[in-house]
Design an enzyme around this catalytic site. Structure first.
Site, PDB file in Angstrom:
ATOM      1  N   TYR A  30      -1.982  -8.948  -3.738  1.00 10.00           N
ATOM      2  CA  TYR A  30      -3.281  -8.238  -3.740  1.00 10.00           C
ATOM      3  C   TYR A  30      -3.992  -8.453  -5.078  1.00 10.00           C
ATOM      4  CZ  TYR A  30      -1.214  -5.615   0.178  1.00 10.00           C
ATOM      5  OH  TYR A  30      -0.626  -5.245   1.363  1.00 10.00           O
ATOM      6  N   TRP A  36      -8.628   2.696  -2.347  1.00  7.47           N
ATOM      7  CA  TRP A  36      -7.795   3.896  -2.542  1.00  7.47           C
ATOM      8  C   TRP A  36      -6.650   3.649  -3.505  1.00  7.47           C
ATOM      9  CZ3 TRP A  36      -4.127   6.257   1.668  1.00  7.47           C
ATOM     10  CH2 TRP A  36      -3.434   5.278   2.350  1.00  7.47           C
ATOM     11  N   GLY A 162      -5.750   2.079   5.840  1.00  6.79           N
ATOM     12  CA  GLY A 162      -4.664   1.663   4.951  1.00  6.79           C
ATOM     13  C   GLY A 162      -3.378   1.495   5.736  1.00  6.79           C
ATOM     14  N   ASP A 164      -2.242  -0.312   8.166  1.00  4.35           N
ATOM     15  CA  ASP A 164      -2.692  -1.486   8.913  1.00  4.35           C
ATOM     16  C   ASP A 164      -2.049  -1.683  10.293  1.00  4.35           C
ATOM     17  OD1 ASP A 164      -3.724  -1.769   6.378  1.00  4.35           O
ATOM     18  OD2 ASP A 164      -3.108  -3.846   6.127  1.00  4.35           O
ATOM     19  N   TYR A 349       6.159  -2.378   7.073  1.00  5.11           N
ATOM     20  CA  TYR A 349       4.864  -1.882   6.592  1.00  5.11           C
ATOM     21  C   TYR A 349       4.623  -0.420   6.991  1.00  5.11           C
ATOM     22  CZ  TYR A 349       0.385  -3.595   4.554  1.00  5.11           C
ATOM     23  OH  TYR A 349      -0.700  -3.849   3.770  1.00  5.11           O
ATOM     24  N   GLU A 393       6.283  -1.720  -3.154  1.00  3.55           N
ATOM     25  CA  GLU A 393       5.105  -1.237  -2.427  1.00  3.55           C
ATOM     26  C   GLU A 393       5.518  -0.124  -1.458  1.00  3.55           C
ATOM     27  OE1 GLU A 393       3.237  -4.396  -0.263  1.00  3.55           O
ATOM     28  OE2 GLU A 393       1.520  -3.194   0.360  1.00  3.55           O
TER      29      GLU A 393
HETATM   30  C1  DGY Z   1      -3.921  -6.422   3.451  1.00  2.58           C
HETATM   31  O1  DGY Z   1      -4.504  -7.482   3.200  1.00  2.58           O
HETATM   32  O2  DGY Z   1      -2.718  -6.315   3.670  1.00  2.58           O
HETATM   33  C2  DGY Z   1      -4.663  -5.176   3.351  1.00  2.58           C
HETATM   34  O3  DGY Z   1      -3.952  -4.073   3.762  1.00  2.58           O
HETATM   35  C3  DGY Z   1      -6.042  -5.233   3.872  1.00  2.58           C
HETATM   36  O4  DGY Z   1      -6.686  -4.337   3.044  1.00  2.58           O
END
Ligand code: DGY
Length: 426
Positions: A30, A36, A162, A164, A349, A393
């Site tokens: 990322y 957020w 968030g 996903d 996730y 994470e």
């Molecule tokens: C990702 O790319 O994994 C994100 O959660 C999108 O914001």
């Protein structure tokens, strides 16, 4: 690990991901500013550098769109290690941004950081500058994501929550097509274990939604009704309600009366409507699929995160009870999906793993409601996970296996926040 060592380590993680005026969630996976992530990371900064905490929020809000929306990603510098990059979003902003939003936690963060600030002059000045922008974002939510005035806002893309790849979206995602999606190469799976990430099929549907909204030129007066995915998520709404509630109090203290009155009204209407999301069978709140009108039967963390809003005490007590029940089926709290459900996946996730940011918000909400029975256990589990497996994470709630990206900013920020806020370090 001694508590002070934990703080030192957390600060190191935050420093490594600090790009001066904003932080990246983690290097590689990322590489930009996420909405957020930044707001929650500001809480961590505030314990050792208040000016830097305010800077994080100021940078985020500087990229607000003219209609009030605050995008979920700000692509400050080019980096081809991430997909989908600015060319896929095509929002036409400079610097480029994505076209969707994320949980509105910034209002809560401003109020919390302001309340405990040592530098009161700076805090007043920053809050005065930030509140009108945050308020405009909240108004945008109720205008553009609740066009029928139900009191609850819908998300139009799973990335907005968030969460996903939550089980919550599975049925609705069947109705999001994959035809016509331009060929693409995922980059996330080169940085993180593919078994910890969403599937390729989910990615196609994520991109279908992005392409569809782009074809509508990101016009927020059109997107809600045009989207085949309109999900009312209790956790997402709870964050928005809590932020409206908290900035109402702060605005009142700062003499920003109009913001105070309007924020209180949005919070009250949201709280009233939240009751429609209560699922008696699950003993928690649940998502409502606005396109079908169905209240889902999915036992996910979204319905427990509702504790973050100032919900009625009886509901907070029931959610605390729900967390207690979950503790029988996992070693660490709070799993993002019920481990006794057939859909639970401990590593993937949002289909099972624990996220410290969510634990923090649940614990904070339960505490505010005076329902403290499970709070020490939630906080203790967060710290145990970090000791056992580092600043990942997210973590498997049964084995503590670290998942996703490593060296993660908001995980580190939450460790700092939890240790100081719970008086576990002085
Ligand atoms: C990702 O790319 O994994 C994100 O959660 C999108 O914001």
């Amino acid at each position: 690990m001694q508590r002070h060592e934990m703080i030192d380590h957390a600060r190191l993680v935050m420093r490594d991901n600090d790009r001066g005026t904003y932080t990246v969630p983690t290097h590689g996976l990322y590489p930009f500013q996420w909405n957020w992530d930044s707001a929650l990371s500001a809480l961590g900064f505030s314990h050792f550098d208040e000016a830097r905490a305010w800077q994080e929020l100021t940078t985020l809000m500087a990229h607000q769109w003219a209609d009030g929306m605050v995008p979920h990603i700000i692509f400050h510098r080019p980096d081809d290690g991430y997909f989908p990059g600015p060319e896929v979003w095509g929002t036409g902003h400079t610097p480029p941004t994505s076209g969707i939003t994320q949980p509105a936690v910034a209002g809560f963060a401003v109020a919390r950081i302001h309340a405990r600030a040592h530098d009161k002059v700076l805090a007043d000045e920053q809050a005065r500058a930030l509140l009108p922008k945050i308020h405009a974002w909240h108004q945008w939510f109720y205008r553009c994501r609740d066009p029928q005035g139900t009191g609850l806002v819908a998300v139009l893309h799973p990335w907005e929550t968030g969460r996903d790849n939550s089980v919550d979206w599975d049925a609705a995602f069947e109705r999001v097509p994959t035809e016509g999606v331009a060929p693409f190469t995922r980059r996330d799976t080169t940085h993180a274990n593919p078994a910890h990430r969403p599937t390729d099929d989910q990615y196609k549907r994520y991109i279908w939604l992005v392409q569809t909204f782009r074809a509508l030129e990101w016009d927020n007066t059109k997107l809600h009704d045009a989207s085949p995915f309109q999900m009312v998520d209790p956790g997402f709404n709870a964050i928005l309600i809590r932020s409206c509630h908290d900035i109402a109090d702060l605005a009142e203290r700062l003499g920003l009366d109009e913001i105070a009155v309007q924020s209180r009204d949005m919070a009250r209407r949201g709280l009233d409507a939240m009751e429609t999301l209560w699922n008696d069978r699950l003993g928690q709140f649940a998502c409502l699929d606005r396109t079908t009108g169905d209240l889902l039967d999915s036992p996910s963390i979204g319905g427990i995160l509702a504790a973050f809003a100032p919900i009625p005490k009886a509901r907070a007590a029931a959610l605390s009870q729900r967390v207690e029940v979950l503790s029988h089926s996992c070693k660490y709290l709070v799993p993002s999906h019920d481990p006794t459900s057939a859909d639970f996946e401990g590593l993937r996730y949002w289909r099972g793993p624990i996220w410290l940011i969510v634990n923090f918000m649940i614990a904070d909400g339960l505490e505010q409601a005076g329902e403290t029975a499970m709070v020490p256990r939630i906080v203790g589990d967060c710290l145990a996970l970090i000791e056992d497996s580092g600043f990942a994470e997210y973590h498997d709630p049964i084995t503590a296996e670290p998942c996703g990206g490593a060296h993660f900013t908001w995980t580190a920020a939450m460790v700092i926040e939890l240790l100081y806020a719970h008086g576990l370090v002085v």
